[in-house]
Design a protein around this motif. Structure first.
Motif, PDB file in Angstrom:
ATOM      1  N   GLY A   1      40.007  42.557  44.045  1.00 44.97           N
ATOM      2  CA  GLY A   1      40.078  41.605  42.956  1.00 44.97           C
ATOM      3  C   GLY A   1      39.971  42.289  41.606  1.00 44.97           C
ATOM      4  O   GLY A   1      39.602  43.462  41.502  1.00 44.97           O
TER       5      GLY A   1
ATOM      6  N   VAL B   1      39.241  41.003  37.307  1.00 47.65           N
ATOM      7  CA  VAL B   1      39.131  39.989  36.263  1.00 47.65           C
ATOM      8  C   VAL B   1      39.294  40.668  34.910  1.00 47.65           C
ATOM      9  O   VAL B   1      38.647  41.689  34.642  1.00 47.65           O
ATOM     10  CB  VAL B   1      37.775  39.254  36.326  1.00 47.65           C
ATOM     11  CG1 VAL B   1      37.583  38.350  35.109  1.00 47.65           C
ATOM     12  CG2 VAL B   1      37.694  38.418  37.607  1.00 47.65           C
TER      13      VAL B   1
ATOM     14  N   GLY C   1      45.991  32.503  44.610  1.00 49.99           N
ATOM     15  CA  GLY C   1      46.377  33.179  43.378  1.00 49.99           C
ATOM     16  C   GLY C   1      47.734  33.845  43.472  1.00 49.99           C
ATOM     17  O   GLY C   1      48.217  34.403  42.484  1.00 49.99           O
TER      18      GLY C   1
ATOM     19  N   ASN D   1      42.976  36.400  35.566  1.00 48.33           N
ATOM     20  CA  ASN D   1      43.424  37.034  36.808  1.00 48.33           C
ATOM     21  C   ASN D   1      44.873  37.492  36.661  1.00 48.33           C
ATOM     22  O   ASN D   1      45.628  37.493  37.625  1.00 48.33           O
ATOM     23  CB  ASN D   1      43.296  36.064  37.982  1.00 48.33           C
ATOM     24  CG  ASN D   1      41.893  35.965  38.519  1.00 48.33           C
ATOM     25  OD1 ASN D   1      41.558  36.530  39.552  1.00 48.33           O
ATOM     26  ND2 ASN D   1      41.044  35.242  37.812  1.00 48.33           N
TER      27      ASN D   1
ATOM     28  N   TYR E   1      45.764  40.569  38.928  1.00 49.53           N
ATOM     29  CA  TYR E   1      45.584  40.229  40.332  1.00 49.53           C
ATOM     30  C   TYR E   1      46.639  39.214  40.789  1.00 49.53           C
ATOM     31  O   TYR E   1      47.274  39.397  41.839  1.00 49.53           O
ATOM     32  CB  TYR E   1      44.181  39.672  40.549  1.00 49.53           C
ATOM     33  CG  TYR E   1      43.907  39.226  41.972  1.00 49.53           C
ATOM     34  CD1 TYR E   1      43.695  40.159  42.982  1.00 49.53           C
ATOM     35  CD2 TYR E   1      43.868  37.867  42.309  1.00 49.53           C
ATOM     36  CE1 TYR E   1      43.452  39.758  44.289  1.00 49.53           C
ATOM     37  CE2 TYR E   1      43.623  37.466  43.608  1.00 49.53           C
ATOM     38  CZ  TYR E   1      43.415  38.407  44.594  1.00 49.53           C
ATOM     39  OH  TYR E   1      43.176  38.006  45.880  1.00 49.53           O
ATOM     40  N   CYS E   2      46.820  38.153  40.011  1.00 47.01           N
ATOM     41  CA  CYS E   2      47.810  37.140  40.400  1.00 47.01           C
ATOM     42  C   CYS E   2      49.224  37.714  40.355  1.00 47.01           C
ATOM     43  O   CYS E   2      50.054  37.378  41.203  1.00 47.01           O
ATOM     44  CB  CYS E   2      47.701  35.911  39.499  1.00 47.01           C
ATOM     45  SG  CYS E   2      46.250  34.885  39.846  1.00 47.01           S
TER      46      CYS E   2
ATOM     47  N   VAL F   1      34.527  42.576  42.620  1.00 44.19           N
ATOM     48  CA  VAL F   1      35.413  42.482  41.464  1.00 44.19           C
ATOM     49  C   VAL F   1      34.846  43.279  40.294  1.00 44.19           C
ATOM     50  O   VAL F   1      35.569  43.836  39.472  1.00 44.19           O
ATOM     51  CB  VAL F   1      35.641  41.006  41.074  1.00 44.19           C
ATOM     52  CG1 VAL F   1      36.331  40.897  39.723  1.00 44.19           C
ATOM     53  CG2 VAL F   1      36.494  40.324  42.139  1.00 44.19           C
TER      54      VAL F   1
END
Length: 277
Positions: free
Chosen positions: A91, A93, A140, A148, A151-152, A192
């Motif tokens: 992950g 952020v 996601g 995100n 990540y997305c 994360v």
């Protein structure tokens, strides 16, 4: 079923660990791989508690030589490969103004190019057995979420890659499925790396990040267990004809359905804007 061999990446904890144990319970010869074998204690304990055996091997999805060596070893020792679960991932952020492009590339390397590397290595062997290729993406990978971005983007890329590969793979007998978990209670969130003072350090994005993190903690308070998510993976491994897109919970299904029916994007934008306002 005992002759069928499945390889699962990222099994040191969370969904990957639970999926390895679940697949072994279902009768698969299970190759449980992880980047650092020194972190396999929890995996071994879970297998022992479940009364199953796992073949634990090193595989670093960001290292093509590691991937090739692991796959070659599996074929040498077991003679076949019937299924692969691309589960390894990390992950992240952050928002682009506050981070480097290299950080974004690193997220893509693990979450997208790692999947590509493993997929390329295993396709000839899955083609030989008429096997299955499963990739754990995320809700996601369907709905872009604040903070995100990287990540997305990686998970969207995996979904697009697999959606494009699926009809091609089907012509040579390989079934492709993406597994979309929602919130899952595992070490994934802890890994994360968001610090308690992250919002204070986010500059002009601080208030929005604080709101997002508060909403996320609330969502994960009622998260699905990794064992429950793993059951969905095992069902896709054993189903007569699994769907291409499979969510692991009712919450995940409810989350993605709006996007899949949101032709102009307004429903998703309205929902996610509320997370940071």
């Amino acid at each position: 079923m005992s002759t069928k061999v499945v390889l699962i990446t990222g099994t040191s904890s969370g969904i990957g660990l639970s999926a390895a144990v679940s697949a072994a319970r279902a009768g698969f010869t299970t190759i449980a791989t992880l980047r650092d074998p020194a972190r396999a204690d929890a995996l071994r304990k879970a297998a022992e508690a479940a009364g199953v055996e796992l073949d634990i091997r090193r595989l670093d999805v960001t290292d093509p030589a590691s991937v090739e060596a692991c796959v070659a070893g599996v074929i040498a020792d077991h003679g076949r490969l019937d299924a692969v679960v691309n589960n390894a991932g990390a992950g992240h952020v952050g928002t682009i103004e506050n981070e480097s492009v290299d950080e974004v590339r690193k997220v893509m390397e693990v979450n997208f190019f790692g999947v590509v590397t493993v997929t390329k290595a295993v396709m000839p062997h899955l083609r030989a057995t008429g096997g299955r290729l499963l990739s754990v993406t995320s809700v996601g990978g369907v709905v872009g979420q604040p903070f995100n971005e990287a990540y997305c983007a990686a998970k969207f890329a995996v979904e697009g890659f697999m959606e494009s590969l699926a009809p091609v793979a089907a012509t040579v007998g390989v079934t492709v499925t993406v597994i979309e978990p929602g919130a899952v209670a595992s070490e994934f969130v802890a890994n994360v790396g968001v610090e308690d003072n992250a919002a204070a350090q986010a500059g002009v994005y601080g208030p929005a990040l604080a709101n997002y993190l508060g909403r996320t903690r609330s969502a994960f308070a009622g998260a699905q267990t990794s064992e429950a998510a793993a059951e969905t993976i095992t069902e896709a491994l054993t189903a007569g004809r699994p769907a291409f897109r499979v969510q692991t919970s009712e919450a995940a299904r409810g989350f993605v359905v709006a996007k899949l029916a949101d032709l102009d994007g307004s429903l998703v934008q309205t929902a996610t804007s509320a997370w940071v306002a």
